[in-house]
Design a protein around this motif. Structure first.
Motif, PDB file in Angstrom:
ATOM      1  N   ILE A   1       0.841  -1.270  -0.266  1.00 55.87           N
ATOM      2  CA  ILE A   1       0.125   0.004   0.153  1.00 55.87           C
ATOM      3  C   ILE A   1       0.914   1.383  -0.117  1.00 55.87           C
ATOM      4  N   VAL A   2       1.687   1.137   0.904  1.00 58.11           N
ATOM      5  CA  VAL A   2       3.027   2.344   0.911  1.00 58.11           C
ATOM      6  C   VAL A   2       3.553   2.646  -0.558  1.00 58.11           C
ATOM      7  N   ALA A   3       3.791   1.514  -1.165  1.00 58.87           N
ATOM      8  CA  ALA A   3       4.358   1.440  -2.565  1.00 58.87           C
ATOM      9  C   ALA A   3       3.373   2.009  -3.649  1.00 58.87           C
ATOM     10  N   MET A   4       2.162   1.838  -3.548  1.00 60.12           N
ATOM     11  CA  MET A   4       1.006   2.227  -4.335  1.00 60.12           C
ATOM     12  C   MET A   4       0.942   3.669  -4.075  1.00 60.12           C
ATOM     13  N   GLN A   5       0.865   4.252  -2.847  1.00 64.49           N
ATOM     14  CA  GLN A   5       0.768   5.547  -2.560  1.00 64.49           C
ATOM     15  C   GLN A   5       1.844   6.501  -3.130  1.00 64.49           C
ATOM     16  N   LYS A   6       2.978   5.820  -3.030  1.00 65.99           N
ATOM     17  CA  LYS A   6       4.333   6.601  -3.654  1.00 65.99           C
ATOM     18  C   LYS A   6       4.184   6.782  -5.191  1.00 65.99           C
ATOM     19  N   LYS A   7       3.777   5.797  -5.794  1.00 65.36           N
ATOM     20  CA  LYS A   7       3.421   5.729  -7.102  1.00 65.36           C
ATOM     21  C   LYS A   7       2.417   6.670  -7.557  1.00 65.36           C
ATOM     22  N   LEU A   8       1.464   6.658  -6.879  1.00 62.98           N
ATOM     23  CA  LEU A   8       0.157   7.848  -7.032  1.00 62.98           C
ATOM     24  C   LEU A   8       0.783   9.116  -6.752  1.00 62.98           C
ATOM     25  N   LYS A   9       1.512   9.578  -5.792  1.00 57.30           N
ATOM     26  CA  LYS A   9       2.167  10.751  -5.593  1.00 57.30           C
ATOM     27  C   LYS A   9       3.132  11.272  -6.843  1.00 57.30           C
ATOM     28  N   GLN A  10       3.970  10.411  -7.268  1.00 58.04           N
ATOM     29  CA  GLN A  10       4.911  10.464  -8.463  1.00 58.04           C
ATOM     30  C   GLN A  10       3.686  10.830  -9.424  1.00 58.04           C
ATOM     31  N   LEU A  11       2.843  10.432  -9.654  1.00 58.89           N
ATOM     32  CA  LEU A  11       1.914  10.414 -10.827  1.00 58.89           C
ATOM     33  C   LEU A  11       1.396  11.753 -10.821  1.00 58.89           C
ATOM     34  N   GLU A  12       0.854  12.323  -9.599  1.00 59.05           N
ATOM     35  CA  GLU A  12       0.244  13.593  -9.334  1.00 59.05           C
ATOM     36  C   GLU A  12       1.409  14.548  -9.445  1.00 59.05           C
ATOM     37  N   GLU A  13       2.582  14.456  -9.106  1.00 57.02           N
ATOM     38  CA  GLU A  13       3.559  15.296  -9.205  1.00 57.02           C
ATOM     39  C   GLU A  13       3.859  15.443 -10.644  1.00 57.02           C
TER      40      GLU A  13
END
Length: 148
Positions: free
Chosen positions: A31-43
């Motif tokens: 879940i943490v890795a998925m959240q990091k990926k999402l944050k990267q996409l949003e950035e």
């Protein structure tokens, strides 16, 4: 007798907590890795939106929405599974504590053992420490199993 204190301090409770942490750590890491990926996409979207074509920007926005949904679904499943397992471990621990209290009461020839719902009781009649001593004696530290 302070049952909640016994449940909190019993070595089997700590073993059950560690067991659950170990069992669910990989899913939490996912879940943490998925959240990091999402944050990267949003950035990326925030940084490059002005230079992206409408098609690429819309695709990135859809990908972000899908990632958010997937994270939410994964988090809900994780929480449900964790709660089920936590309840299983708590039920095992409660049964063990109950069995230990009954065993102690029989060994000491007590007629009555009262739990948490007492208005007053002198410390001299509190079996909590004796129950904890027996639970400590029953606990095998290397096993990591709350069913000892």
């Amino acid at each position: 007798m302070n049952i909640s204190l016994v449940l909190k301090k019993a070595p089997q409770a700590d073993a059950a907590r560690k067991k659950l942490e170990n069992e669910f750590a990989p899913r939490d890491d996912k879940i943490v890795a998925m959240q990091k990926k999402l944050k990267q996409l949003e950035e990326e979207l925030a940084r490059d939106a002005d230079i992206m074509s409408d098609e690429v920007r819309k695709k990135k926005e859809r990908q972000i929405v899908l990632e958010k949904r997937e994270i939410e679904r994964t988090r809900e499943e994780f929480n449900e599974d964790l709660n089920i397992r936590r309840n299983d471990e708590l039920n095992r621990l409660q049964k063990l504590v109950y069995d230990t209290i009954v065993s102690l009461a029989k060994d000491k020839n007590y007629d009555l053992v009262v739990g948490d719902n007492v208005i007053y009781a002198a410390d001299s009649v509190d079996l909590s420490e004796q129950v904890l001593e027996r639970l400590n004696a029953q606990h095998k530290p290397d096993s990591g199993d709350a069913r000892n």
